[in-house]
Design an enzyme around this catalytic site. Sequence first.
Site, PDB file in Angstrom:
ATOM      1  N   ARG A  35      -0.791  13.165 -42.200  1.00 15.41           N
ATOM      2  CA  ARG A  35      -2.201  13.361 -42.001  1.00 15.41           C
ATOM      3  C   ARG A  35      -3.032  12.134 -42.719  1.00 15.41           C
ATOM      4  O   ARG A  35      -4.128  11.780 -42.367  1.00 15.41           O
ATOM      5  CB  ARG A  35      -2.698  14.817 -42.652  1.00 15.41           C
ATOM      6  N   LYS A 198       6.177  34.886 -28.752  1.00 12.10           N
ATOM      7  CA  LYS A 198       5.483  35.915 -27.792  1.00 12.10           C
ATOM      8  C   LYS A 198       4.598  35.500 -26.567  1.00 12.10           C
ATOM      9  O   LYS A 198       4.050  34.437 -26.914  1.00 12.10           O
ATOM     10  CB  LYS A 198       4.527  36.509 -29.145  1.00 12.10           C
ATOM     11  N   GLY A 354       2.839  23.926 -33.444  1.00 14.48           N
ATOM     12  CA  GLY A 354       3.615  23.941 -34.663  1.00 14.48           C
ATOM     13  C   GLY A 354       5.122  23.812 -34.626  1.00 14.48           C
ATOM     14  O   GLY A 354       5.859  22.653 -34.860  1.00 14.48           O
ATOM     15  N   GLY A 377      -3.509  24.733 -33.775  1.00 13.77           N
ATOM     16  CA  GLY A 377      -4.627  25.676 -33.251  1.00 13.77           C
ATOM     17  C   GLY A 377      -5.572  25.063 -32.203  1.00 13.77           C
ATOM     18  O   GLY A 377      -5.913  25.704 -31.400  1.00 13.77           O
TER      19      GLY A 377
END
Length: 396
Positions: A35, A198, A354, A377
Site C-alpha cells: 500500500r 458463500k 481478498g 470491499g
Amino acid sequence: MKNIDTFDFTNKKVLIRVDFNVPLNDKFEITDDTRIRAAIPTIKKVLSSGGAVILISHLGRPKDGPEQKFSLQHLVPELSKQIGVDVQFADDCIGEQAIEKAGSLKSGEVLLLENLRFYKEETKGDEAFAQKLSKLADVYMNDAFGTAHRAHASTAIIAKFFPENKMFGYVMNNELININKVIKEGKKPITAILGGAKVSGKIEIINNLIDKVDNIIIGGGMMFTFIKALGGDIGNSLVEDDLLDTAKAAMEKAEENNVCFHIPTDAVIADKFDNDANIKFCNSHEIPDGWMGLDIGPETGQAFKDLIGASETILWNGPMGVFEMPNFAQGTIEVAHAIADATKNGAFSLIGGGDSVAAINKFNLQDEVSYVSTGGGAMLEFIEGKVLPGVAAIEE
Ligand code: AMP
C-alpha cells in the site's frame, strides 16, 4: 473535479487521503509495503509539480483514542526512504501541532499526520472534524480506494470543503479505470468467475453482472447452494438453505438474459474438512451423505479452462475450492493459470477480492494478469453497482 496530471500544484498544500493500513509485526516493522508503494507515484507527482504533501490515513482499528501499536509514526522511516524526502510527522491529525507543521510546510516537503481513527469522528463522518482537516491544505486528493466505500470524514465528507480543488490520485484513477474496463467497456465475450465460501457475499455481484457479461462461472463452497437449488445431492457440503430460491432466481434471470451460467459438473469430495481426509472424485450433483465437496473436479477444471481461454475479458473473485489445503487447491491453480494464459493471448483480466488476490500471489502469477485490485470491499461494492461515497464526493 480536477485532474492530477493537469493541475498546477505550484506552492499548493495538498492533503492526500492515502490507504496506509499496512500490516506491522511485534516490533512495529512493516511486513507488507504494497500500500505504501502504491501511493508513491501520486506523492512524487505532487512534489515534482511544485506542491507540498500532507498525508492522512487510518491504520488498524483503534478502539478508544490513541494506541501506540496503531501509530503512523512507525511508517516514517520507510516512507522517507521510498519518497526520497525526510518525512515530517505530527502526532495528532488536528490541533495546534498539525496546524503549525502544515502551516510552515514548504514546496517539496512531506508531512504525515497521526492516525485519523484515533478520533471516532473519522468513521462517524463528522463534518466539524472534516472541516478541521480541510483547513490544513489548499487541495484535497483522495487516493485511498480501499476505503472509498465508506462515508468517513476524510474519505468523503471533507470533499465539500474543496468545491474547486478536489481530485483523485493515481491509485483511485487506476482502480476505477480498470474495473470499468470490465463492467462498462469489457470486450466480449466477458467471463466472470465467482467462487469463495458463500452465496450471501456474492449474490448482489452475480445479479448486477447478469446484464453485463456473457458467462458466469460458479465455483467454491457456494456452488453447492446452486446445485441443491437444481435438485442435486450435495452430501455434507457447505450450503445456505435460506438462499436456494435466490440462487434459482439468479439462474433464471441469467437464462432470460442469454447469460450462460456454468455450474461445476464434478467435484473433489472428502470425508472431513481436512487436507488428510479420504478423497474421491464424483459427479457434483451426486455427492453421498457423509462427504463434502471441497474443490471443483478435473472435468470441470478443463471446461472452465476452455471457457476462460475463449474470453476477451475476465473478472475473477473467489477461489474454486479450499485452496489453503494443497489437496483442494488444484481447481484454483488451474483457473489462475488459465487466466494468466488468456492474458498472454490478449485478454484483459481483473483479479479482485481478498482470497483471489491471496491465491494469485501464492501462485506467483500477479504479474501475469492485467490488473490486481487492491480494493477488496470497495471493489466488490463497485461491481455490485453501488455508488461509492469516496468516488461520488470527488465527482459531484
Ligand atoms: P470468500 O471470502 O467468500 O471469498 O471465501 C473464501 C474461502 O472460501 C476460502 O477460505 C476457501 O477455503 C473457502 N472455500 C472455497 N471452496 C470451499 C468449499 N467447497 N467448501 C468450504 N469452503 C470453501
